[in-house]
Design an enzyme around this catalytic site. Sequence first.
Site, PDB file in Angstrom:
ATOM      1  N   HIS A  41     -33.080  -6.678  19.686  1.00  0.00           N
ATOM      2  CA  HIS A  41     -33.694  -6.297  20.962  1.00  0.00           C
ATOM      3  C   HIS A  41     -33.857  -7.589  21.773  1.00  0.00           C
ATOM      4  O   HIS A  41     -34.119  -8.647  21.189  1.00  0.00           O
ATOM      5  CB  HIS A  41     -35.108  -5.752  20.796  1.00  0.00           C
ATOM      6  CG  HIS A  41     -35.254  -4.500  19.995  1.00  0.00           C
ATOM      7  ND1 HIS A  41     -35.338  -4.500  18.636  1.00  0.00           N
ATOM      8  CD2 HIS A  41     -35.373  -3.203  20.379  1.00  0.00           C
ATOM      9  CE1 HIS A  41     -35.500  -3.255  18.209  1.00  0.00           C
ATOM     10  NE2 HIS A  41     -35.521  -2.444  19.247  1.00  0.00           N
ATOM     11  N   ASP A  47     -36.865  -9.498  20.754  1.00  0.00           N
ATOM     12  CA  ASP A  47     -36.883 -10.103  19.407  1.00  0.00           C
ATOM     13  C   ASP A  47     -36.391 -11.536  19.477  1.00  0.00           C
ATOM     14  O   ASP A  47     -36.886 -12.405  18.773  1.00  0.00           O
ATOM     15  CB  ASP A  47     -35.889  -9.434  18.431  1.00  0.00           C
ATOM     16  CG  ASP A  47     -36.039  -7.952  18.283  1.00  0.00           C
ATOM     17  OD1 ASP A  47     -37.146  -7.449  18.483  1.00  0.00           O
ATOM     18  OD2 ASP A  47     -35.016  -7.301  17.937  1.00  0.00           O
TER      19      ASP A  47
HETATM   20  C1  XLS Z   1     -37.680   2.539  15.858  1.00  0.00           C
HETATM   21  C2  XLS Z   1     -36.252   2.418  16.066  1.00  0.00           C
HETATM   22  C3  XLS Z   1     -35.786   1.132  16.730  1.00  0.00           C
HETATM   23  C4  XLS Z   1     -34.378   1.244  17.221  1.00  0.00           C
HETATM   24  C5  XLS Z   1     -33.970   0.175  18.168  1.00  0.00           C
HETATM   25  O1  XLS Z   1     -38.153   3.441  15.171  1.00  0.00           O
HETATM   26  O2  XLS Z   1     -35.619   2.622  14.835  1.00  0.00           O
HETATM   27  O3  XLS Z   1     -35.939   0.047  15.870  1.00  0.00           O
HETATM   28  O4  XLS Z   1     -33.460   1.274  16.165  1.00  0.00           O
HETATM   29  O5  XLS Z   1     -34.790   0.130  19.280  1.00  0.00           O
END
Ligand code: XLS
Length: 435
Positions: free
Chosen positions: A100, A103
């Site tokens: 992300h 991140d």
């Molecule tokens: C959260 C989601 C997230 C997505 C990406 O539950 O799994 O991590 O994979 O935003």
Amino acid sequence: MNTFFPEVDAVKYEGRESTNPLAFKYYDADRVVGGKTMAEHLRFAVCYWHTYKSQGGDPFGSGTFERPWNAGSPMEVAEKTLEANFEFITKLGVPFWCFHDRDIAPEGASFGEAVANLETIVAKAKKLQQATGVKLLWGTANMFSHPRYMHGAASNPDPHVVACCAMQVRRALDATLELGGANYVFWGGREGYETLLNTDMKRERAQMAAFFHMAVDYAKKIGFTGQFLIEPKPHEPTKHQYDFDSATVLSFLREFDLLDHFKLNVEANHATLAGHSFAHELAVAAEAGKLGSVDANVGDPLLGWDTDQFPTDINDTTRAMLVILENGGLGSGGLNFDAKVRRPSIDTVDLFHAHIGGMDTFARALLAAQAIIDDGRIAEFKAQRYAGWDSGLGKSILDGNETLESLEAKAMELGEPKRVSGRQEMLENILINAI
Ligand code: XLS
Ligand code: CA
Ligand code: CA
């Protein structure tokens, strides 16, 4: 690069007799299975958010992990974390990573700073990708953590907040393009609602669709040709999420004329939260020609939330790999370990154990699923079960040549149908014997 994980050199395949906990027992990257190597079939990715950013906290307690990359100013931490990412992935021998925007780079004190920080980190990531050969499976924008998104992201009642989403997605798409990302993911954690007393669902879904159309246009404009993916999840953090499951997302894409531009990123834990099996969610996406990528994890059957654990259930993963192989693979997608080690697994070596287990589980599942396909009995059973639709009465119904009246006449003529067994237990035995 031997700074953050000195305890591991390189994880190698040693075969199932090996007792080395830091070796693969099943994942043999170059082994050919059904015409492709294991690496080509499985296309594993390491996720940035859980692997490096998770501190080990849970709703009842603070973080338990002390990571060596978490020292210095926010930008120093970001740079060190990036180095840790490429060291870890290279040692593990995985081809891809996923992130992300928030991140990898700190948001900073202003939107301008957020944009500049992201650009700095992306430039460094590009160099590290070139140096290591590691590639980007997908990028995404985090539009669920910041308080400004508490009422939703693209579905927010305030267009000003949606403008902030546009800024983030624009920049995250730029970053994904710059890093040669094969896909771009949208997961709508705040796209949903808590109460109809303050929510106009019809407007919110239309806003999301308008936003997706802008993203499609922007991707075209900058020349991003990667696959757009929507990741379904029924709830958590929001009570009712608009992307509930694969079927709901497909219907949304059809309703708003977006079907040509998107596929699905199916997560195992989200499937079970929606009350489905992982294989069911994959199959719903696959039969629509929309299985794009997979978040490979698992929930705890006794806990009702998104625990994002590493997959270790070989029966479940074999059923999933059967759907993936029958789909002809995942195309530009892959298997992203959207999974985190448990709170007491505090050492960096635990990150290796976790990924090795997940990779071996899927490698073993691949072997079992290919063996089931080669064996052919399950496919033959299914073909026989539906053979009545290939000719005669079934074909005539499908061709539109029958009516309720003509079929009533047929039923009268033929009388009570013969009952046949579904042979579920026999078929389950074929599956377990292939593992
Ligand atoms: C959260 C989601 C997230 C997505 C990406 O539950 O799994 O991590 O994979 O935003
Ligand atoms: Ca996910
Ligand atoms: Ca999840």
